[in-house]
Design a protein around this motif. Structure first.
Motif, PDB file in Angstrom:
ATOM      1  N   PHE A 180       4.208  -4.453  -1.527  1.00 49.66           N
ATOM      2  CA  PHE A 180       2.911  -3.776  -1.609  1.00 49.66           C
ATOM      3  C   PHE A 180       3.141  -2.268  -1.605  1.00 49.66           C
ATOM      4  CE2 PHE A 180       2.419  -7.795   0.566  1.00 49.66           C
ATOM      5  CZ  PHE A 180       1.322  -8.376  -0.071  1.00 49.66           C
ATOM      6  N   GLY A 181       2.410  -1.571  -2.468  1.00 49.51           N
ATOM      7  CA  GLY A 181       2.481  -0.118  -2.498  1.00 49.51           C
ATOM      8  C   GLY A 181       1.280   0.484  -1.799  1.00 49.51           C
ATOM      9  N   ILE A 188       1.909   4.385   7.530  1.00 52.54           N
ATOM     10  CA  ILE A 188       2.910   3.351   7.257  1.00 52.54           C
ATOM     11  C   ILE A 188       2.952   2.313   8.380  1.00 52.54           C
ATOM     12  CG2 ILE A 188       5.386   2.887   6.998  1.00 52.54           C
ATOM     13  CD1 ILE A 188       5.652   5.506   5.507  1.00 52.54           C
ATOM     14  N   LYS A 189       2.943   2.801   9.637  1.00 47.42           N
ATOM     15  CA  LYS A 189       3.033   1.869  10.762  1.00 47.42           C
ATOM     16  C   LYS A 189       1.825   0.933  10.812  1.00 47.42           C
ATOM     17  CE  LYS A 189       5.999   4.709  13.712  1.00 47.42           C
ATOM     18  NZ  LYS A 189       6.152   5.382  15.024  1.00 47.42           N
ATOM     19  N   PHE A 214       9.791  -3.743   5.559  1.00 47.59           N
ATOM     20  CA  PHE A 214      10.627  -2.567   5.358  1.00 47.59           C
ATOM     21  C   PHE A 214      10.014  -1.648   4.310  1.00 47.59           C
ATOM     22  CE2 PHE A 214      13.444  -6.077   6.488  1.00 47.59           C
ATOM     23  CZ  PHE A 214      14.168  -5.534   7.554  1.00 47.59           C
ATOM     24  N   VAL A 215      10.290  -0.342   4.450  1.00 50.90           N
ATOM     25  CA  VAL A 215      10.002   0.589   3.366  1.00 50.90           C
ATOM     26  C   VAL A 215      11.182   0.506   2.416  1.00 50.90           C
ATOM     27  CG1 VAL A 215       9.644   2.997   2.724  1.00 50.90           C
ATOM     28  CG2 VAL A 215       8.668   2.125   4.859  1.00 50.90           C
ATOM     29  N   GLU A 226       7.955  -3.906   1.700  1.00 52.79           N
ATOM     30  CA  GLU A 226       8.280  -5.297   1.360  1.00 52.79           C
ATOM     31  C   GLU A 226       8.249  -6.157   2.604  1.00 52.79           C
ATOM     32  OE1 GLU A 226      11.187  -6.805  -1.819  1.00 52.79           O
ATOM     33  OE2 GLU A 226      12.363  -6.939   0.040  1.00 52.79           O
ATOM     34  N   LEU A 227       7.453  -7.202   2.556  1.00 53.89           N
ATOM     35  CA  LEU A 227       7.387  -8.180   3.639  1.00 53.89           C
ATOM     36  C   LEU A 227       8.340  -9.321   3.306  1.00 53.89           C
ATOM     37  CD1 LEU A 227       4.268  -9.476   5.466  1.00 53.89           C
ATOM     38  CD2 LEU A 227       5.940 -11.110   4.592  1.00 53.89           C
ATOM     39  N   ARG A 228       9.193  -9.667   4.266  1.00 51.75           N
ATOM     40  CA  ARG A 228      10.174 -10.739   4.062  1.00 51.75           C
ATOM     41  C   ARG A 228       9.929 -11.830   5.095  1.00 51.75           C
ATOM     42  NH1 ARG A 228      15.653  -6.989   3.164  1.00 51.75           N
ATOM     43  NH2 ARG A 228      14.916  -5.995   1.221  1.00 51.75           N
ATOM     44  N   ALA A 229       9.499 -12.994   4.611  1.00 52.12           N
ATOM     45  CA  ALA A 229       9.189 -14.126   5.477  1.00 52.12           C
ATOM     46  C   ALA A 229       9.978 -15.350   5.027  1.00 52.12           C
ATOM     47  CB  ALA A 229       7.688 -14.413   5.450  1.00 52.12           C
TER      48      ALA A 229
END
Length: 273
Positions: A180-181, A188-189, A214-215, A226-229
């Motif tokens: 996601f942008g 950001i947080k 992560f950025v 980017e979300l990593r699941a």
């Protein structure tokens, strides 16, 4: 050729040997039946021992056709044919067929390779570059895939063995990456927390390994997160689409912008009247 003489000769031979012919005809029928039964029994035993379905399918066919070949040789021997000459003829014909059908033989060899080395098995979701889908069958010549939109793709085995194979279901878990942008002026947080909260509400997302954000890039017009699941491979697309939709909804509720490409035009000297 005198067909009348040939017909008479064949008729006399049949009259003299009809008993033998009947006996071996029955033998042939019983042999074909037993070949099918034995191959099924072998497949059943292998299935009970949890042998890979692709291996079972290949072994079943090999057993069946080997027994059929033995039955045919036995019948021809019983009818008085010279087996040595016949085998020599089969060898010569086989050589000619082999040269003519070298591509088909290559496919058979490739099919055996796929079964032995097992880069994938029936039920796996794979990507070959030119095609992707769930493996339905691994045959002597072709492997059949079913796509996610229910199309059937038939791929020659020799194409598969010369391609890079990506197996998405060989491992027990798979990672979902959703990018996601957000705008450079956004927090950001806060955006990362929203993304993690959305992920925590989906029961299909595994607790371990933990979900992270992560950025990954400072783009031309956005900060890309980017979300990593981690999920079960069967749940990949459900979770991916869930994240795209619900993160967007939560961003909108919390005033987090998702920039889109745009062009600013600056005019030197202002507009002329």
């Amino acid at each position: 050729m005198d067909f009348a003489k040939l017909y008479n000769s064949v008729s006399l031979w049949l009259q003299a040997n009809w008993g033998v012919i009947l006996k071996y005809l029955i033998f042939l029928i019983v042999g074909f039946y037993l070949s099918a039964k034995v191959s099924k029994v072998v497949a059943s035993i292998m299935k009970k021992r949890n042998v890979d379905p692709a291996v079972i399918n290949l072994v079943r066919k090999l057993v069946y056709y080997t027994l059929i070949f033995v039955v045919l040789l036995s019948v021809l021997t019983g009818l008085g044919f010279n087996i040595n000459s016949l085998l020599a003829l089969i060898g010569a014909v086989g050589l000619g067929i082999g040269l003519a059908l070298k591509d088909s033989l290559s496919q058979i060899a490739s099919g055996i390779q796929l079964v032995i080395f097992r880069p994938f098995t029936i039920g796996d979701f794979i990507d070959l570059g030119s095609a992707s889908g769930i493996v339905q069958d691994i045959g002597f010549f072709y492997t059949t895939l079913k796509t996610l939109d229910n199309k059937v793709i038939t791929v020659p085995n020799n194409v598969i063995t010369t391609s890079s194979i990506v197996n998405f279901t060989k491992e027990k878990i798979r990672r979902v990456d959703a990018t996601f942008g957000i705008g450079y002026s956004d927090d950001i947080k806060k955006a990362k927390k929203i993304m993690l909260d959305v992920a925590s509400k989906n029961e299909k997302i595994l607790k371990e390994p933990k979900t992270e954000v992560f950025v990954i890039e400072l783009g031309d017009s956005s900060v890309n997160l980017e979300l990593r699941a981690w999920v079960d491979p069967a749940d990949y697309w459900d979770v991916y689409f869930y994240l795209l939709e619900n993160v967007k909804i939560e961003f909108d509720k919390n005033g987090i912008s998702i920039p889109f490409p745009q062009m600013d035009v600056h005019l030197d000297g202002g507009l002329s009247k």
